[in-house]
Design a protein around this motif. Structure first.
Motif, PDB file in Angstrom:
ATOM      1  N   GLY A 381       5.496   1.345 -13.184  1.00  0.00           N
ATOM      2  CA  GLY A 381       6.338   2.471 -13.528  1.00  0.00           C
ATOM      3  C   GLY A 381       5.656   3.373 -14.539  1.00  0.00           C
ATOM      4  O   GLY A 381       5.149   2.901 -15.575  1.00  0.00           O
ATOM      5  N   THR A 382       5.636   4.664 -14.257  1.00  0.00           N
ATOM      6  CA  THR A 382       5.017   5.622 -15.170  1.00  0.00           C
ATOM      7  C   THR A 382       6.020   6.224 -16.142  1.00  0.00           C
ATOM      8  O   THR A 382       5.626   6.984 -17.026  1.00  0.00           O
ATOM      9  N   GLY A 383       7.303   5.891 -15.992  1.00  0.00           N
ATOM     10  CA  GLY A 383       8.303   6.325 -16.952  1.00  0.00           C
ATOM     11  C   GLY A 383       9.190   7.424 -16.423  1.00  0.00           C
ATOM     12  O   GLY A 383       8.771   8.236 -15.587  1.00  0.00           O
ATOM     13  N   PRO A 384      10.424   7.488 -16.897  1.00  0.00           N
ATOM     14  CA  PRO A 384      11.355   8.537 -16.458  1.00  0.00           C
ATOM     15  C   PRO A 384      10.791   9.926 -16.749  1.00  0.00           C
ATOM     16  O   PRO A 384      10.162  10.154 -17.782  1.00  0.00           O
ATOM     17  N   GLY A 385      11.025  10.827 -15.811  1.00  0.00           N
ATOM     18  CA  GLY A 385      10.593  12.200 -16.002  1.00  0.00           C
ATOM     19  C   GLY A 385       9.142  12.466 -15.713  1.00  0.00           C
ATOM     20  O   GLY A 385       8.676  13.596 -15.870  1.00  0.00           O
ATOM     21  N   THR A 386       8.399  11.451 -15.266  1.00  0.00           N
ATOM     22  CA  THR A 386       6.981  11.632 -14.959  1.00  0.00           C
ATOM     23  C   THR A 386       6.763  11.884 -13.476  1.00  0.00           C
ATOM     24  O   THR A 386       7.631  11.611 -12.640  1.00  0.00           O
ATOM     25  N   SER A 387       5.581  12.391 -13.150  1.00  0.00           N
ATOM     26  CA  SER A 387       5.182  12.587 -11.761  1.00  0.00           C
ATOM     27  C   SER A 387       3.753  12.079 -11.601  1.00  0.00           C
ATOM     28  O   SER A 387       2.790  12.778 -11.930  1.00  0.00           O
ATOM     29  N   PRO A 388       3.578  10.829 -11.125  1.00  0.00           N
ATOM     30  CA  PRO A 388       2.228  10.302 -10.938  1.00  0.00           C
ATOM     31  C   PRO A 388       1.539  10.934  -9.736  1.00  0.00           C
ATOM     32  O   PRO A 388       2.171  11.183  -8.713  1.00  0.00           O
ATOM     33  N   GLY A 389       0.247  11.202  -9.873  1.00  0.00           N
ATOM     34  CA  GLY A 389      -0.525  11.763  -8.773  1.00  0.00           C
ATOM     35  C   GLY A 389      -1.168  10.683  -7.930  1.00  0.00           C
ATOM     36  O   GLY A 389      -1.105   9.486  -8.248  1.00  0.00           O
ATOM     37  N   GLU A 390      -1.769  11.119  -6.849  1.00  0.00           N
ATOM     38  CA  GLU A 390      -2.469  10.228  -5.921  1.00  0.00           C
ATOM     39  C   GLU A 390      -3.339   9.229  -6.672  1.00  0.00           C
ATOM     40  O   GLU A 390      -4.080   9.587  -7.590  1.00  0.00           O
ATOM     41  N   ALA A 391      -3.250   7.952  -6.292  1.00  0.00           N
ATOM     42  CA  ALA A 391      -4.008   6.886  -6.937  1.00  0.00           C
ATOM     43  C   ALA A 391      -5.327   6.673  -6.202  1.00  0.00           C
ATOM     44  O   ALA A 391      -5.343   6.197  -5.070  1.00  0.00           O
ATOM     45  N   ILE A 392      -6.430   7.030  -6.853  1.00  0.00           N
ATOM     46  CA  ILE A 392      -7.754   6.922  -6.251  1.00  0.00           C
ATOM     47  C   ILE A 392      -8.356   5.585  -6.632  1.00  0.00           C
ATOM     48  O   ILE A 392      -8.478   5.261  -7.815  1.00  0.00           O
ATOM     49  N   PHE A 393      -8.757   4.798  -5.638  1.00  0.00           N
ATOM     50  CA  PHE A 393      -9.369   3.490  -5.890  1.00  0.00           C
ATOM     51  C   PHE A 393     -10.848   3.657  -6.182  1.00  0.00           C
ATOM     52  O   PHE A 393     -11.571   4.328  -5.437  1.00  0.00           O
ATOM     53  N   VAL A 394     -11.301   3.038  -7.275  1.00  0.00           N
ATOM     54  CA  VAL A 394     -12.714   3.020  -7.647  1.00  0.00           C
ATOM     55  C   VAL A 394     -13.153   1.565  -7.727  1.00  0.00           C
ATOM     56  O   VAL A 394     -12.636   0.804  -8.551  1.00  0.00           O
ATOM     57  N   PRO A 395     -14.085   1.128  -6.884  1.00  0.00           N
ATOM     58  CA  PRO A 395     -14.495  -0.281  -6.901  1.00  0.00           C
ATOM     59  C   PRO A 395     -15.255  -0.636  -8.171  1.00  0.00           C
ATOM     60  O   PRO A 395     -15.978   0.181  -8.735  1.00  0.00           O
ATOM     61  N   ALA A 396     -15.059  -1.873  -8.622  1.00  0.00           N
ATOM     62  CA  ALA A 396     -15.794  -2.370  -9.778  1.00  0.00           C
ATOM     63  C   ALA A 396     -17.206  -2.748  -9.348  1.00  0.00           C
ATOM     64  O   ALA A 396     -17.411  -3.345  -8.285  1.00  0.00           O
ATOM     65  N   ARG A 397     -18.160  -2.378 -10.155  1.00  0.00           N
ATOM     66  CA  ARG A 397     -19.532  -2.787  -9.876  1.00  0.00           C
ATOM     67  C   ARG A 397     -19.671  -4.274 -10.155  1.00  0.00           C
ATOM     68  O   ARG A 397     -19.166  -4.794 -11.149  1.00  0.00           O
ATOM     69  N   GLY A 398     -20.379  -4.948  -9.244  1.00  0.00           N
ATOM     70  CA  GLY A 398     -20.552  -6.380  -9.426  1.00  0.00           C
ATOM     71  C   GLY A 398     -19.243  -7.133  -9.348  1.00  0.00           C
ATOM     72  O   GLY A 398     -19.058  -8.168 -10.000  1.00  0.00           O
ATOM     73  N   GLY A 399     -18.308  -6.611  -8.562  1.00  0.00           N
ATOM     74  CA  GLY A 399     -17.004  -7.245  -8.426  1.00  0.00           C
ATOM     75  C   GLY A 399     -17.096  -8.593  -7.726  1.00  0.00           C
ATOM     76  O   GLY A 399     -18.158  -9.022  -7.269  1.00  0.00           O
ATOM     77  N   ASP A 400     -15.960  -9.248  -7.626  1.00  0.00           N
ATOM     78  CA  ASP A 400     -15.940 -10.604  -7.067  1.00  0.00           C
ATOM     79  C   ASP A 400     -15.795 -10.626  -5.557  1.00  0.00           C
ATOM     80  O   ASP A 400     -15.528 -11.675  -4.975  1.00  0.00           O
ATOM     81  N   GLY A 401     -15.969  -9.479  -4.929  1.00  0.00           N
ATOM     82  CA  GLY A 401     -15.865  -9.417  -3.478  1.00  0.00           C
ATOM     83  C   GLY A 401     -14.464  -9.194  -2.973  1.00  0.00           C
ATOM     84  O   GLY A 401     -14.265  -9.026  -1.765  1.00  0.00           O
ATOM     85  N   GLU A 402     -13.481  -9.187  -3.852  1.00  0.00           N
ATOM     86  CA  GLU A 402     -12.111  -8.943  -3.444  1.00  0.00           C
ATOM     87  C   GLU A 402     -11.900  -7.456  -3.158  1.00  0.00           C
ATOM     88  O   GLU A 402     -12.448  -6.595  -3.844  1.00  0.00           O
ATOM     89  N   GLU A 403     -11.104  -7.168  -2.154  1.00  0.00           N
ATOM     90  CA  GLU A 403     -10.850  -5.780  -1.756  1.00  0.00           C
ATOM     91  C   GLU A 403     -10.276  -4.953  -2.882  1.00  0.00           C
ATOM     92  O   GLU A 403     -10.568  -3.742  -2.995  1.00  0.00           O
ATOM     93  N   ASP A 404      -9.456  -5.554  -3.750  1.00  0.00           N
ATOM     94  CA  ASP A 404      -8.796  -4.801  -4.804  1.00  0.00           C
ATOM     95  C   ASP A 404      -9.463  -4.972  -6.169  1.00  0.00           C
ATOM     96  O   ASP A 404      -8.845  -4.717  -7.205  1.00  0.00           O
ATOM     97  N   ALA A 405     -10.726  -5.403  -6.197  1.00  0.00           N
ATOM     98  CA  ALA A 405     -11.460  -5.507  -7.459  1.00  0.00           C
ATOM     99  C   ALA A 405     -11.917  -4.113  -7.869  1.00  0.00           C
ATOM    100  O   ALA A 405     -12.876  -3.570  -7.308  1.00  0.00           O
ATOM    101  N   GLY A 406     -11.217  -3.517  -8.810  1.00  0.00           N
ATOM    102  CA  GLY A 406     -11.549  -2.165  -9.235  1.00  0.00           C
ATOM    103  C   GLY A 406     -10.384  -1.544  -9.960  1.00  0.00           C
ATOM    104  O   GLY A 406      -9.502  -2.243 -10.485  1.00  0.00           O
TER     105      GLY A 406
END
Length: 461
Positions: A381-406
């Protein structure tokens, strides 16, 4: 500095609140960071969106002049923020429709997306040519890839993570209504092909898989009588709705699958399953949901819905939906994955066109993560009255191979008087990692990209 509010009344939500334009260009340096920015977030967060000039009412969200916003991150610091209008020929006053009836595809607003491909940064809008810009957001000029692009270019191209090719299309109100294009990994336009459809339609997005392109022939079509009054599009019950499969190797015709009438602004992802089917996940709008959103954008609606509201408000948005197309039997199945209103779906772009498990979306006051395999979701939750923008995924370098590591990067608007922040979340568990305070309010926009200093750029679709 308090921005000018160009509001013209409650019937124009695309000029109000989170969407109210800002009146100037500015720069800020050494931005305040709360939390700790991951040290390998070295690059630029870039975001595009419509921003009319002071006193202008474009009549529709999609028609405002494009404005780019950028944040430079390096070594745990937020070095700068800047915003710039894309200096298109339209901004300079050139008409899109010439006196002889032809169109000037450089006289567009370039307001929908900004991507990196090959050695170029491109500001995109689906009505015309892309505009090249610099890493500092200054405009270079229109780009037609050496004169080879003679149609408009979608704002939702898809980069194949294996071949590096950029696949896209252009559409228009006159034949050829839809044209498929393919750019090489080095930025050369190497293929253009007409896609037969029966009428001029608004095809905002499409999908790719490893071997196919998925087309969306849906019932929002060109309406000549609205030219000059509004976005010249309307829902046509007689047009029908269908999804098309086309092989990327150029063999065979497009194979069409009829689906229940709906509209799709944005695709999440598509892939081929083990049984030979093609699975598409996207945000689906019913007839009523489409008209609520279109009216809020400023579009013409012949029979307005009973309820209206703000863009991405409680009554706005579509729902995450899955289709499975079976080429062997010619059948299609449809399934709603959630009943919440969401928009702006994104994935880990290293899996574009391949099987992906996680889908990130934006809802009112929240960012949602779907596990499309387990059928579960979680939210931040970003809080009442807020408008969150598109969430851009950025992979972690040297991640653990998981799709959502980032990480997920989202520009969050806190309203006319509370400013904006670039929010950084851990994509795994949706916990807050850091935020960067913007030196000025950033209006709610549309799409953007993370352009890393090294390696392949990460681009939201």
């Amino acid at each position: 500095m308090k921005p000018t509010d160009h509001s013209t009344g409650p019937s124009k939500p695309y000029l109000l609140g989170h969407y109210a334009p800002v009146s100037d260009e500015t720069d800020g340096f050494d931005l305040k960071v709360t939390g700790t920015l991951p040290p390998d977030l070295n690059g630029r967060y870039l975001r595009n969106g419509p921003n009319p000039r002071p006193g202008e009412d474009p009549g529709h969200l999609f028609v405002g002049h494009g404005m780019l916003h950028g944040v430079r991150l390096r070594d745990g610091r937020a070095e700068w923020y800047r915003n710039r209008w894309v200096r298109t020929n339209k901004l300079a006053g050139a008409p899109y429709l010439r006196a002889d009836g032809t169109v000037d595809r450089t006289a567009v607003n370039a307001n929908t997306h900004v991507i990196a491909h090959a050695d170029k940064l491109l500001a995109l809008v689906e009505s015309g040519l892309p505009y090249e810009v610099t890493a500092e957001l200054e405009t270079v000029g229109p780009c037609d890839f050496g004169g080879r692009l003679t149609t408009a270019m979608t704002a939702h191209p898809k980069e194949d993570p294996v071949t590096g090719e950029l696949l896209f299309f252009g559409y228009g109100p006159t034949p050829p209504y839809v044209t498929y294009h393919r750019l090489s990994a080095t930025g050369e336009l190497v293929e253009s092909r007409e896609i037969p459809v029966p009428a001029g339609l608004m095809m905002h997005d499409f999908a790719i898989t490893e071997n196919h392109v998925v087309w969306l022939d849906l019932p929002v079509v060109f309406e000549p009588r609205l030219v000059g009054r509004s976005m010249p599009m309307r829902w046509d019950d007689d047009h029908g709705a269908r999804l098309g499969l086309m092989r990327r190797d150029g063999t065979g015709d497009v194979r069409w699958f009829d689906v229940d009438p709906c509209y799709v602004f944005h695709v999440g992802n598509a892939h081929e399953d083990a049984a030979g089917g093609v699975v598409l996940e996207a945000v689906r709008y019913s007839h009523e949901a489409y008209h609520r959103m279109w009216q809020a954008m400023g579009g013409h609606v012949e029979h307005p819905p009973a309820t209206t509201g703000w863009l991405l408000g409680e009554t706005q948005g579509g729902r995450v939906h899955r289709w499975r197309l079976d080429p062997a039997t010619g059948t299609v199945s449809e399934q709603a994955l959630d009943d919440r209103y969401v928009e702006l779906p994104t994935v880990n772009d290293d899996l574009t066109g391949r099987r992906s498990r996680y889908l990130y979306t934006v809802a009112e006051h929240a960012i949602l993560k779907y596990d499309t395999v387990a059928g579960t979701s979680r939210s931040f939750g970003t809080g009442p009255g807020t408008s969150p923008g598109e969430a851009i995924f950025v992979p972690a370098r040297g991640g653990d191979g998981e799709e959502d590591a980032g990480w997920l990067l989202s520009m969050v608007s806190h309203g006319m008087t509370q400013g904006s922040e670039l929010l950084v979340l851990d994509a795994g568990d949706l916990t807050r990692v850091a935020s960067v305070e913007m030196p000025r309010r950033v209006p709610a926009g549309i799409h953007g990209s993370w352009v890393a200093d090294e390696g392949r750029p990460t681009t939201a679709r």
